[in-house]
Each structure stands twice: as structure tokens, then as C-alpha cells.
Enzyme design. Structure first.
Site, PDB file in Angstrom:
ATOM      1  N   ARG A  26       0.817  -1.217   0.000  1.00 33.81           N
ATOM      2  CA  ARG A  26       0.000   0.000   0.000  1.00 33.81           C
ATOM      3  C   ARG A  26       0.853   1.271   0.000  1.00 33.81           C
ATOM      4  NH1 ARG A  26      -3.897  -0.964   4.908  1.00 33.81           N
ATOM      5  NH2 ARG A  26      -1.949  -1.889   5.666  1.00 33.81           N
ATOM      6  N   ASN A  44      -6.485  -2.719   1.944  1.00 29.16           N
ATOM      7  CA  ASN A  44      -6.423  -4.173   2.077  1.00 29.16           C
ATOM      8  C   ASN A  44      -7.827  -4.712   2.240  1.00 29.16           C
ATOM      9  OD1 ASN A  44      -3.674  -4.523   1.943  1.00 29.16           O
ATOM     10  ND2 ASN A  44      -3.352  -4.625   4.152  1.00 29.16           N
TER      11      ASN A  44
END
Length: 796
Positions: A26, A44
Site C-alpha cells: 500500500r 487491504n
């Protein structure tokens, strides 16, 4: 800057599945999107990573390309689904909170525990760094993953680190997109994280933090045994140059002969005692940091002889956690680093439990207060013709899945039987409980098989409990409830009995029928290799091991199985011989030697023994054994190559008794030494009931003749191995153009495997062997899953 009125603006939605959580994915996406001036978000989920980005089409195309090229080095993208959507009008790019529910199955990949990265290593040895000498230092590139996660998605509150609130400094790192500890879930420091303590046998604290480590190092210097709570469980540590200390560990651990692994501080130290290739060095330094089996340099080792007695190989590893690095920095000797357990028990994970279970082994306990969610032992690999072969799959590898249908596979096609069976499988959730020895379990979710860490032999109550906890652990992570259970065909295996009991419990509690499907042991072995390499039918499987339940009420283990779309056909095997005493013969090679000789001389065996002056050592049961053989009482018959190894080892003067399975076979392999020969003994091939029988009789008689004529055992052993290989060639030639698969515990023997591969290559025979899934029983669960999938196709 782009204007929102720009007609070239678009929105791209990406769903990425694979090893993309806990690897800094990320933050990488955030940095890439902001570099390209894109707006949107990333998060996520229990299925993977979701991304939405909008901006000019050219930048979006570049984003998608760079995403796959520049991704974090420890990440792996299994699939990327892209959908173009209308603009949403995002004003900036952000990392959103994780999504804990999605439609469909949880399928995000939990990353294995990873070795300390160079940057964190630099931190812990930098006196000016706030993590100086902190043994729980980590970042998004390294540290615990599988050993701390409780459920998906992989966020701190779903790990055992939830009990450690971050201090302001750690919290700032955790929430800063430009920091390498951004969303590093185990992030901690000396102010807010776990701490070390040194305990005595009563659990009293003798020291804490770095002082605890220093005192533990000093104890090892005095020859004491330290039980250390590591990443995935306890390890027993002792000075590997101190023979008395190593012997004390062997006596207390009940492990008289089996080799110990050794931890060295550096590659340079390892290179002084072992022959190490560039590939092997790379494996040792890798994020997986397994134990690597290396060849020892003659006369170069300063180790105690009883670390790996009579073994030309040595299992070595480098420090793989900050705790190991800090400890080794205080020692001027390598250490034995072995599992914290008694032999045939699972590794211990809890410090209070360790006082009870390891109290009779360890002199002192180096512990910490970070809970371990599940036991994870060290992985073991070795080189086979320069390629990595995983022997024990645990830390660094588990629970990475095997994808059972990959559109990019070079070895299968979309219209293959295997592809059809996976696509049409009516059981979306399969539980496979593995075998009895070297157990692992597996769950199949959609097209991925998640294989547990190595559990071990299910002989003790503690091991059976660890087995059940492994099933519950993977089930909890993936919200998994089985629709079908696969087990070994052996009715008396503990794992098999558990499978039927679990199905009964599910019916009683949920009124849901879950079929249990037994899978023949060697069929599962072959299917595991087929799954790893994504092979299509037909395949000729060569499955050789010690024991497997046969379908004809004999014990199989020297099998040639033709695998096709309707299952398997046993097309050949080695000639059977009796096992006097059944399971007792496994640890008594002389019983196996007697069984082999009885098959040749029958009731004249007593006269033969006296005439040849074959020594059986102190064997008061000899007359009883001969009576058993004559009366055919408790003398099951076997085709096992593993047992044939044991019998031959005894007949050429190696070991009446052994302390672990495979010890006699290892002796026979090691006896070859530097001998190079292509010589082999004669064997006969004949047909019986439609099967090819490889008759070892002429080989055994010639082995006995050579031994009596004082031919060196090294040459006898090499010729014996070569004979087994010629048997494979002879059978494979009966099935031209059918690829060959080598599997089973016997192919852990490096000489046997490498020479077989070389012979098959020279004959132009296509062949495969286990590489990333263990060839021993640690791969059975994967094969059992595949059997269910294929069985479903047959029935539909």
C-alpha cells in the site's frame, strides 16, 4: 496539474491478489500514485488489495505497468483484474481502512515470517538509533507475519501485537506513507514493544532486556543449554564446539543420533567449514533464511563430532531475527539451534508451558512477552543439481499457497483434464489432513491450496493437539468450513481417524454432511508433484518411500503408478519381502535383513546364517523371529524401497538398530563417499497379474557375494543405488512418451535423485521432481486435495 474538465481523464479499478499484504504494498501504491499525480485510494481486504485511481489515461496506463514492474521485492502478484469506470471525482490519493468483509471467499495470501532486512539490521547495531539492541525491530520488508496473525485482513488489531499500543514515535512511523514502517503491523520499539527476560526453572526473572541476552550468552559459554523463545517457538541452543554440552542436549532431548542444525554468525564462517555455492549462499541470505544442507569440507570443521555424527553434510543457517543477530554478536562460536521440544513432540511456543515441557532439557530460559499465534519451525532446503529442493516447509515458506490452475503454466493447457476438473469442482472448500509422519495439513480455497507449516509426527498427544490447532488456525484465518475432507487410506492413522470424527462432529453440530474421501498414499505423492508443476495426464509416477497403505493388504513403497483421468493404475513395483514384527522392523534393520534373506532361503535361513557367519549382534529374539517367518505370523509383506535400503544397509555391516527412520539408509548413501561409477547389479523384470515386478534377488545375491569377498562397501553402495536407478529406466521405457514423476521420501537421497535425473536426461525422458513442496510426507496434503478434485470430475 490536470483539470477535472480534461476529457482525457479516466478511472481505473484494480483488484490484486497474491502476496501483497504485509510487504509494504500500500505505501508503494501511494508513492507511485502521487508521483504520477493520480487521485483515488488503496486498501487491504480479505481478498487482496483494492485500488481505484483516476487521472489521464496515459498516466493510468503507466501506473498499471509500473505497479507490476516496481512492486516491493518480497511481494508477488498472482492476478490483477482491471476495470475502467466513470470518473468519481477524487480530490487526492489516500490509504483507506482495511475492508474485513467481501463477497466470496477470503483468499488474501498471508505472508510467511521473513528474516531481518539489512536496514533493520543496521538500526539494531547503531548506538545512535532508538532501536539500538532492540530484539523485536522490524519493518514492512521483514519480521513476523504468519506466526502473529489471527485473522484477515492483515492489520495490527488482527495480530498478537494488538496487546502493545504504539508509542508516539512508532505511531508516527506507522501512519507516515514515506516511512518504511508505514503500516508495518509488528512495529515496536523499546518504549512500547515486547521485552526480553531471563528466567530460571521456577519462572523467576533473573534479568531483562539486553542484560538477559548477555547472561544467556554467558551461560552458553559455560556449556549450558538455553531454551530461547524465538519467532515461531522455542529453540534449544548450545555451544556447537562443546562436545560435552552437545551430548548433554542429546541425552536430555532423547535424540541420540539425528543431526543438529548449526547457526553461524556469517557466510564467511560457514565457508570455512562447508562447500557453498553462489545459489546456496543466496538461499541462506534470502528473506526465507532456511536451514541449508551443505557438504562439509574434509577436516575443516571445528564443530564437536556429535553435532552431526558420521554425516558428510551439515545443516547450517544464519541469524534470521534481530534476537539471533544480537545473540550471535556476543558469541565467538557457532551454536546448535534445534527445535524446543522432546523428539517426536511439536515445538513449544509459550514461556509458561516451556517451563514444564522443557524444564528437563534447558538450564535457563530466554523469553519474551510477544505471543506466538502458531508454532512455526525452521525450514530445511538443499541443492539438487543447483536447484532448490524444500525438505521441510515451514518458516519463510508456509503458508504460501500452491495455485492449482495457472493460465501461464507451460505444462498444462486450458482444455486439459486437470483444468476441467478444477473448474468443475463442486467442492469449493477442501480440507486435507495429510499423513501420520512429517504431517502438514492443507485447505483449498477456490484455486489456491494453502499448506500449513510442518507439524511433524503425530505420535504424541502434544503433536496431535498441534495438528488440530493447525487446522483451526488456517480455518480461522480464511473463515473456512470444509465441504469435503481428504485423508490417507490407512485406517489407523491418527489423521485419518480425526477426519472421520470431524465429519461426525460437523453432522452432529450443524446437520451438514461432509464426505470423507481416503486417498492412497503414493497416489497422493504423485499428485502433489503434478500440482506443483501443473502437469496434465498421463504421468508415470515413481513413488518410493518407507511405508504406505496398499490396496492389496500389503505395505507399498516401491511403486510405479500410471496416473490418468480416471485415477491411477499400479503398473509395477519392487518384489515384496516380509517385515518380521511389522512396525518394529522400522527401527531394527536386522529384522529387515532377515526378512530379505528369508524371502531367498526360506526355512533354510538358519543354516545360511550359520554358514555365512552373518552377525546379528545381541539378538535374543532371533529364534522367535525365525518362527514368525516360518509361520507367517506378524510378518506383513512390503514392496518398500525404503525398507530395502535398510535391509541392504544391515547386510553390508551398518547398524542393527537405529534411533530415527531413515538413519540406516542415510548411512548407506554416505558410504558411497567419493566413489564414481556407473556399475550396477543385475535385476530381473517379469510380469505378475498384469504388473511389472522388479525382482531384486540377483542384486541381493551379488551384494552378499561382494561383501563376503571384501569389496569396499563404498562401491557396493554405489552399485546398489545405480541398480535402483536402472530399474526406473527399465520401467519407464515400457511407457514411451509418458512424463515421469519422482516422489516419496527415498528421493531425499541426493545421490539417488541426482543420478536418476541425469540418467533420465541422457535417455531423453521428460521428468519432474518435488522442488517447493516436500517430496516426503510433508507434501501428501497437497496431493490429497488434488485427488478430491480429480475424483469429482470422474463422478460428474
Amino acid at each position: 496539474m490536470l483539470s477535472t474538465s480534461d476529457q482525457n481523464l479516466s478511472r481505473l479499478s484494480l483488484t490484486i491478489r497474491g502476496a501483497v499484504q504485509g510487504v509494504g504494498f500500500r505505501p508503494f501504491v501511494y508513492r507511485l500514485a502521487t508521483q504520477l499525480n493520480l487521485k483515488g485510494w488503496v486498501n487491504n481486504s480479505v481478498g487482496g488489495v483494492f485500488i481505484e485511481v483516476e487521472g489521464c489515461s496515459e498516466s493510468l496506463e503507466r501506473f498499471q505497468q509500473r505497479l507490476q514492474i516496481e512492486k516491493p521485492p518480497i511481494s508477488h502478484i498472482h492476478s490483477l483484474e482491471a476495470v475502467w469506470l466513470p470518473l468519481a471525482g477524487y480530490s487526492h490519493f489516500e490509504i483507506r481502512a482495511s475492508q474485513s468483509t467481501i463477497q466470496g471467499a477470503k483468499s488474501a495470501i498471508v505472508l510467511p515470517d521473513l528474516a531481518t532486512c539489512p536496514q533493520c539490521l543496521q538500526d539494531i547495531f547503531d548506538p545512535h538509533n532508538r532501536r539500538f539492541r532492540y530484539p523485536f525491530t522490524n519493518c514492512t520488508n521483514c519480521g513476523p507475519r504468519y506466526s502473529i496473525i489471527k485473522t484477515l485482513p492483515y492489520d495490527r488489531e488482527n495480530t498478537t501485537m494488538a496487546a502493545f499500543p504504539m508509542c508516539p514515535n512508532c505511531d508516527r512511523e506507522y501512519h507516515h506513507p514515506g516511512d518504511r514502517r508505514f503500516h508495518a503491523q509488528p512495529n515496536a520499539c523499546p518504549v512500547c514493544g515486547p521485552i526480553l527476560e531471563l528466567w530460571n526453572h521456577q519462572g523467576q526473572v533473573l534479568a531483562n532486556r539486553h542484560h538477559a541476552l548477555l547472561q544467556a550468552a554467558a551461560a552458553m559459554g559455560r556449556g549450558q543449554i538455553v531454551a530461547m523463545k524465538g519467532l515461531g517457538g522455542f529453540q534449544l541452543l548450545v555451544d556447537a564446539t562443546n562436545a560435552a554440552a552437545v551430548e548433554q542436549l542429546r541425552v536430555r532431548k532423547h535424540r541420540p543420533h539425528k543431526p543438529f542444525a548449526v547457526m553461524y554468525r556469517s557466510i564467511q564462517q560457514i565457508a570455512q567449514v562447508c562447500d557453498i555455492s553462489a545459489a546456496e549462499e543466496q538461499w541462506l541470505r534470502s528473506p526465507q533464511a532456511p536451514i541449508v544442507l551443505l557438504s562439509r569440507l574434509p577436516g575443516a570443521s571445528a564443530l564437536a563430532d556429535n553435532v552431526a555424527p558420521g554425516n558428510p553434510n551439515l545443516g547450517v543457517m544464519l541469524p534470521y531475527t534481530p534476537l539471533h543477530h544480537l545473540l550471535m554478536a556476543e558469541l565467538d562460536f557457532p551454536i546448535v539451534a534445534t527445535s524446543g521440544n522432546f523428539s517426536n513432540e511439536p515445538i513449544c511456543t509459550d514461556q509458561t508451558e516451556a517451563l514444564h515441557r522443557l524444564g528437563k532439557i534447558a538450564d535457563i530460559f530466554l523469553v519474551h512477552n510477544r505471543p506466538i499465534a502458531r508454532p512455526v519451525d525452521d525450514s530445511v532446503v538443499r541443492s539438487v543439481l543447483g536447484e532448490q529442493m524444500v525438505i521441510r516447509r515451514a518458516r519463510g515458506y508456509a503458508p504460501l499457497p500452491v495455485t492449482i490452475l495457472d493460465k501461464d503454466s507451460h505444462h498444462t493447457t486450458h482444455d486439459s483434464i486437470l483444468s476441467q476438473s478444477i473448474s468443475n469442482c463442486q467442492y469449493p472448500y477442501i480440507l486435507a489432513v495429510g499423513g501420520h509422519l512429517k504431517n502438514t495439513i492443507a485447505i483449498a480455497v477456490e484455486k489456491q491450496v494453502f499448506i500449513s507449516q510442518y507439524i511433524g509426527n503425530l505420535q504424541s498427544p502434544q503433536a496431535f493437539q498441534a495438528f488440530k490447532e493447525a487446522i483451526n488456525s488456517l480455518s480461522n484465518i480464511y473463515d473456512f468450513k470444509p465441504d469435503v475432507i481428504a485423508c490417507d487410506a490407512h485406517p489407523d492413522y491418527i489423521s485419518t481417524e480425526f477426519a472421520y470424527q470431524l465429519a461426525a462432529d460437523i453432522w452432529q453440530q450443524e446437520k451438514r454432511q461432509v464426505p470423507v474421501i481416503p486417498v492412497q498414499h503414493h497416489y497422493a505423492h504423485v499428485l502433489a508433484v503434478m500440482a506443483e508443476h501443473q502437469l496434465s495426464f498421463p504421468v508415470l509416477g515413481v513413488a518410493w518411500d518407507g511405508t504406505g497403505y496398499g490396496l492389496d493388504e500389503t505395505i507399498w513403497g516401491g511403486e510405479f503408478l500410471l496416473i490418468n483421468k480416471i485415477g491411477f493404475q499400479r503398473v509395477g513395483h519392487w518384489r515384496n519381502f516380509p517385515l518380521p514384527g511389522g512396525d518394529k522392523a522400522v527401527l531394527e534393520p536386522r529384522r529387515l535383513g532377515l526378512g530379505l534373506l528369508y524371502e531367498l532361503w526360506g526355512e533354510q535361513l538358519w543354516d545360511y546364517l550359520n554358514k555365512q557367519k552373518i552377525s546379528l549382534g545381541n539378538f535374543p529374539q532371533l529364534k522367535l523371529i525365525l518362527q514368525m517367518l516360518n509361520r507367517k505370523v506378524n510378518t506383513p509383506r512390503t514392496s518398500s524401497v525404503g525398507r530395502l535400503f535398510d535391509a541392504i544397509a544391515f547386510l553390508v555391516g551398518h547398524r542393527d538398530n537405529i534411533s530415527f527412520e531413515g538413519q540406516a539408509a542415510m548411512d548407506l548413501e554416505f558410504a558411497i563417499g567419493d566413489v564414481i561409477t556407473d556399475e550396477h547389479y543385475p535385476i530381473n523384470l517379469h510380469q505378475s497379474s498384469g504388473k511389472i515386478i522388479l525382482d531384486w534377488e540377483p542384486m541381493v545375491k551379488q551384494v552378499l557375494k561382494d561383501f563376503n569377498n571384501h569389496v569396499p562397501v563404498s562401491l557396493i553402495s554405489a552399485k546398489f543405488h545405480n541398480t535402483l536407478i536402472e530399474g526406473i529406466i527399465m520401467v519407464s521405457q515400457k511407457f514411451p512418451e509418458v512424463p515421469l514423476v519422482l516422489t516419496g521420501g527415498c528421493f531425499q537421497n541426493r545421490y539417488l535423485l541426482e543420478k536418476t535425473i541425469q540418467r533420465l536426461t541422457s535417455e531423453g525422458i521428460i521428468h519432474y521432481w518435488s522442488k517447493q513442496v516436500p517430496t516426503n510426507d510433508g507434501g501428501l496434503a497437497l496431493g490429497q486435495v488434488m485427488a478430491i478434485i480429480i475424483n469429482n470430475l470422474i463422478n460428474n
